[in-house]
Design an enzyme around this catalytic site. Sequence first.
Site, PDB file in Angstrom:
ATOM      1  N   ASP A  99     -31.886 -28.859  -9.190  1.00  0.00           N
ATOM      2  CA  ASP A  99     -32.512 -28.792  -7.867  1.00  0.00           C
ATOM      3  C   ASP A  99     -32.017 -29.975  -7.074  1.00  0.00           C
ATOM      4  OD1 ASP A  99     -34.156 -26.673  -8.398  1.00  0.00           O
ATOM      5  OD2 ASP A  99     -35.793 -27.908  -9.148  1.00  0.00           O
TER       6      ASP A  99
ATOM      7  N   ASP B 201     -39.241 -26.717 -10.857  1.00  0.00           N
ATOM      8  CA  ASP B 201     -40.560 -27.321 -10.700  1.00  0.00           C
ATOM      9  C   ASP B 201     -41.642 -26.285 -10.381  1.00  0.00           C
ATOM     10  OD1 ASP B 201     -39.679 -26.782  -8.149  1.00  0.00           O
ATOM     11  OD2 ASP B 201     -39.392 -28.877  -7.601  1.00  0.00           O
TER      12      ASP B 201
ATOM     13  N   ASP C 204     -40.040 -20.734 -11.133  1.00  0.00           N
ATOM     14  CA  ASP C 204     -38.837 -21.185 -11.845  1.00  0.00           C
ATOM     15  C   ASP C 204     -38.946 -20.944 -13.344  1.00  0.00           C
ATOM     16  OD1 ASP C 204     -37.645 -22.102  -9.564  1.00  0.00           O
ATOM     17  OD2 ASP C 204     -38.371 -24.160  -9.780  1.00  0.00           O
TER      18      ASP C 204
HETATM   19  P1  ATP Z   1     -34.816 -27.739  -4.230  1.00  0.00           P
HETATM   20  O1  ATP Z   1     -34.887 -26.419  -4.895  1.00  0.00           O
HETATM   21  O2  ATP Z   1     -33.522 -28.415  -4.254  1.00  0.00           O
HETATM   22  O3  ATP Z   1     -35.956 -28.625  -4.544  1.00  0.00           O
HETATM   23  P2  ATP Z   1     -35.880 -27.494  -1.705  1.00  0.00           P
HETATM   24  O4  ATP Z   1     -37.009 -28.266  -2.191  1.00  0.00           O
HETATM   25  O5  ATP Z   1     -35.173 -28.004  -0.527  1.00  0.00           O
HETATM   26  O6  ATP Z   1     -34.831 -27.283  -2.761  1.00  0.00           O
HETATM   27  P3  ATP Z   1     -37.716 -25.485  -0.999  1.00  0.00           P
HETATM   28  O7  ATP Z   1     -38.782 -26.426  -1.347  1.00  0.00           O
HETATM   29  O8  ATP Z   1     -37.759 -24.092  -1.447  1.00  0.00           O
HETATM   30  O9  ATP Z   1     -36.328 -26.003  -1.478  1.00  0.00           O
HETATM   31  O10 ATP Z   1     -37.587 -25.550   0.557  1.00  0.00           O
HETATM   32  C1  ATP Z   1     -36.784 -24.642   1.284  1.00  0.00           C
HETATM   33  C2  ATP Z   1     -36.992 -24.805   2.763  1.00  0.00           C
HETATM   34  O11 ATP Z   1     -38.347 -24.556   3.072  1.00  0.00           O
HETATM   35  C3  ATP Z   1     -36.703 -26.204   3.284  1.00  0.00           C
HETATM   36  O12 ATP Z   1     -35.385 -26.339   3.698  1.00  0.00           O
HETATM   37  C4  ATP Z   1     -37.655 -26.317   4.434  1.00  0.00           C
HETATM   38  O13 ATP Z   1     -37.048 -25.799   5.611  1.00  0.00           O
HETATM   39  C5  ATP Z   1     -38.807 -25.425   4.080  1.00  0.00           C
HETATM   40  N1  ATP Z   1     -39.929 -26.200   3.557  1.00  0.00           N
HETATM   41  C6  ATP Z   1     -39.928 -27.051   2.541  1.00  0.00           C
HETATM   42  N2  ATP Z   1     -41.155 -27.549   2.303  1.00  0.00           N
HETATM   43  C7  ATP Z   1     -41.968 -26.978   3.203  1.00  0.00           C
HETATM   44  C8  ATP Z   1     -43.372 -27.055   3.467  1.00  0.00           C
HETATM   45  N3  ATP Z   1     -44.187 -27.814   2.763  1.00  0.00           N
HETATM   46  N4  ATP Z   1     -43.865 -26.314   4.477  1.00  0.00           N
HETATM   47  C9  ATP Z   1     -43.049 -25.521   5.185  1.00  0.00           C
HETATM   48  N5  ATP Z   1     -41.740 -25.399   4.991  1.00  0.00           N
HETATM   49  C10 ATP Z   1     -41.192 -26.114   4.016  1.00  0.00           C
END
Ligand code: ATP
Length: 902
Positions: free
Chosen positions: A335, A637, A641
Amino acid sequence: MTNNNTHPVHQWFALDIEEVIADIDTNSVQGLSEPEASSRLEKFGPNKLPERKQEHPIIRFLKHFHDVLIYVLFAAAIITAVLGHYIDTIVIVIVAIVNACIGYFQENKAEKALENIKKMLSLKAKVIRDNERTEILATDLTLGDIVLLSPGDKVPADLRLIRADNLKIEESPLTGESVPSEKITTTLNAETVLGDQKNMAFTSTTVSSGTGIGIVVAIGKDTEIGKINEMMTSVEELTTPLLRQTAKFGQTVSFFTVFVALATFLFGYFLRNYDTDELLMSVIGLAVAAIPEGLPAILSIILAIGVQNMAKRQAIIRNLPSVETLGSVSVICSDKTGTLTKNEMTVQSLAIYDTDFTVSGIGYSPEGKILSDLTEVDATTTPDLERLVHCFYICNEATLGKDERDNWTVKGDPTEGALITLYHKANTHTPKYERLSTVPFDSEYKYMATLIAVEGMNKKFIYIKGAPDRLLDMSDREQRSEATQPFNRNYWQDKISEFAHEGQRVIGAAYKIVDPDTTQIDHEDVQKNVVFLGLAGIIDPPREEAIDAIKICKEAGITVKMITGDHVETAKAIGKTMGIGDGAHALEGKDLEQMDDEALKKAALQYNIFARTSPEHKLRLVNALQASNLICAMTGDGVNDAPALKKANVGIAMGIKGTEVTKDASEMVLADDNFSTIVSAVKEGRRVYDNLKKTILFVLPTNGAESFLIMASIIFGTMMPLIPVQILWVNMVTSVTVSLALAFENIEKGTMKRSPRPVNTPLLSNYFIWRILLVSVLIGGGTLWLSVILLNKGFSEDLVRTITLQTIVITQLFHLFNCRSIRGFAINRWFFTNKALYIVGILLFIFQFFITYSPFMNRIFGTVPLAVSDWVYPYILGIAVFIIIEIEKTIMRKLSAPSSGN
Ligand code: ATP
């Protein structure tokens, strides 16, 4: 299904929330106070299920005698007793007991190590106490605590739900039903059976989606699961493929030995003129010589030390076999957020329909300003900007606070924390509002929505924040100068790319006005007629140590792939700065979805960055990589997953960010969520595997040499060069004392520069068999030759045996130095790095001195004191074996190209 009518105290599901609160005496908003919680904890005891009953230690000890090796030893003991060689009988029995003791203590040690590791993984619960959201150990929960639930959580006690936002709970441990049950808060009929008690959440079940709040109404053995008395801890394996292979090998050796011993007996009896007594003793000697008594225990100790070392470096191994698998990992899928990056989010840019802003200040401290063209902007006089900031603030679960060191920290999601900091920097205030319903954030949907009622307004608002591309699909208008205008999708698309190109995580904001009598919302309510507000660009700096770890992976032939939910441009930009991918190519989740398995197999190898993915893509990726015979480690996480982690060869869960479900599905947990910890664990995995092999390479030739010596003496009809008790002494001393030093052997230079070991490489490769045979013949043949020369010189039989015993032990000590590197040259810069080696060397001298010069030991082991000149022989042979093996290694190195480990 169990009927809950038998509940001794209450049918909580049949009571109104107010009644439950009054009955259990708590406050649903502020939670219990700390002093009240402590006094209740004292009164009701910890929230623990009764421990599984352990087998009695004596039974566990006795089980160590149930082993083919031990049976052979006992048979030998009986025969020697019948022949009247009582000293031999006693020594053999002592060896069997010592062996069982070592096995028992080793098992205890391994179990303790796993027990400690389990403690490191102990269940936590999010609660409200003293009006503050905090995290405590689940065992410290008490009646009346207010517990918060989110996806992936394991429910820590039986709860009466007082809030449920799209909350679904998987209750199979209790009901056997694997389809998640949808939860509500309304009071139910007193007849409702357990499986239908939808306003309750039960211990050990898991939240599959949505969020909720509940009051603890039963703990420990009073919970539903406690009543059926089923411990929900999984039983970890205490063995590994390599250990199983060795155990099987040990058995084969034992059967083979019995067979050869019988054949030798028949040969000696019919074809040589041996006295039956003497022949029987020789055959017993052969049987005890061939069996590597101490080997299984030593291998387990090496593994246990490995697991402890990994735990010290924040990598918690949940099942032992993964220690070995880790050493052969060839691709790590990681991730991005929090693992490769620091997960310290700061909003750096903002965009509304016609203006971009920058935001100053770093971290979560609310000090900083919003600037446009380097001039400070007052958000309260820029209504579109203010609304954007309000949306980010309202549609948010996190809170900001200060830690003990007075640093600003987030409780909750760091992305959301950054948006709260932004709100404080903007120095604005939302109007008074009440939150009515929430669609929680989920990596699957990538947005969050909140329904609110604003004081004094006869309409309700849904505020939405999330991945901007998702929001673009929902929107058909945009906010401009306090009014809604036609939507300029292209403009926003360019803006998103612009922010993402700079490596920023982009979050969009939008809202929708709904009917005043709306009280609940779900995903369908936000799919259209939404008004787009603008964007925030968030930076999340890479972890420096992860950049170094990626370099190490490259050298070690391990490919690193980034799998992220973030925007493709953000992913490419961050990947490039970290050394993953080329900054130009990436595969997006939506394209991945279109591919069939064959196409994906190719793409999985070709691309190193996967963006805008959702959790089910991870599972397909693992399958695709494994189809190319790669050994795949995968991090995760979120609750979704779990399947990918289960499928991966090494599933890695995040210790801090990870949910309980993911941890349960994983082989390893990263206590610090850090990518570089994975690489340290791989390194330790390779070290452990090498040391296991070195130990085998060291121990087996002792048995080989002794067997060779005895068989040759029977065949040639010469004197028995070692008597059974002497053989047992050599075996126990060399394998138990000396080989332990190899457990502490440091990682060899170049270990992280060779490619991963192919899986299923047999334990005893051809080269290993050759080396073991060579050393056995060298030591066995050498000592035999020596004994013949000494006998011819007129030395007494006892003296020759004592010199033979010393020769085998001392030659093995020299050979130990050969084994420090399987193929490399033994005398190198690291010659003095392993202190354990020198400690066991000294110990060995003391033991050997004792058996040679103590009259008591002389009597038991049939040894005699040696003159100083007699010591020359063992050393000459030791040095000769050391040199020959080093020459052999050099030749082999020249003959074969650098290979993967053996
Ligand atoms: P990884 O899998 O590398 O941890 P990530 O954490 O960036 O990736 P997600 O958490 O799925 O992946 O987030 C994807 C997208 O969702 C982000 O790019 C953001 O635009 C949006 N996002 C992330 N967190 C939030 C949140 N708490 N509320 C609303 N939108 C969010």
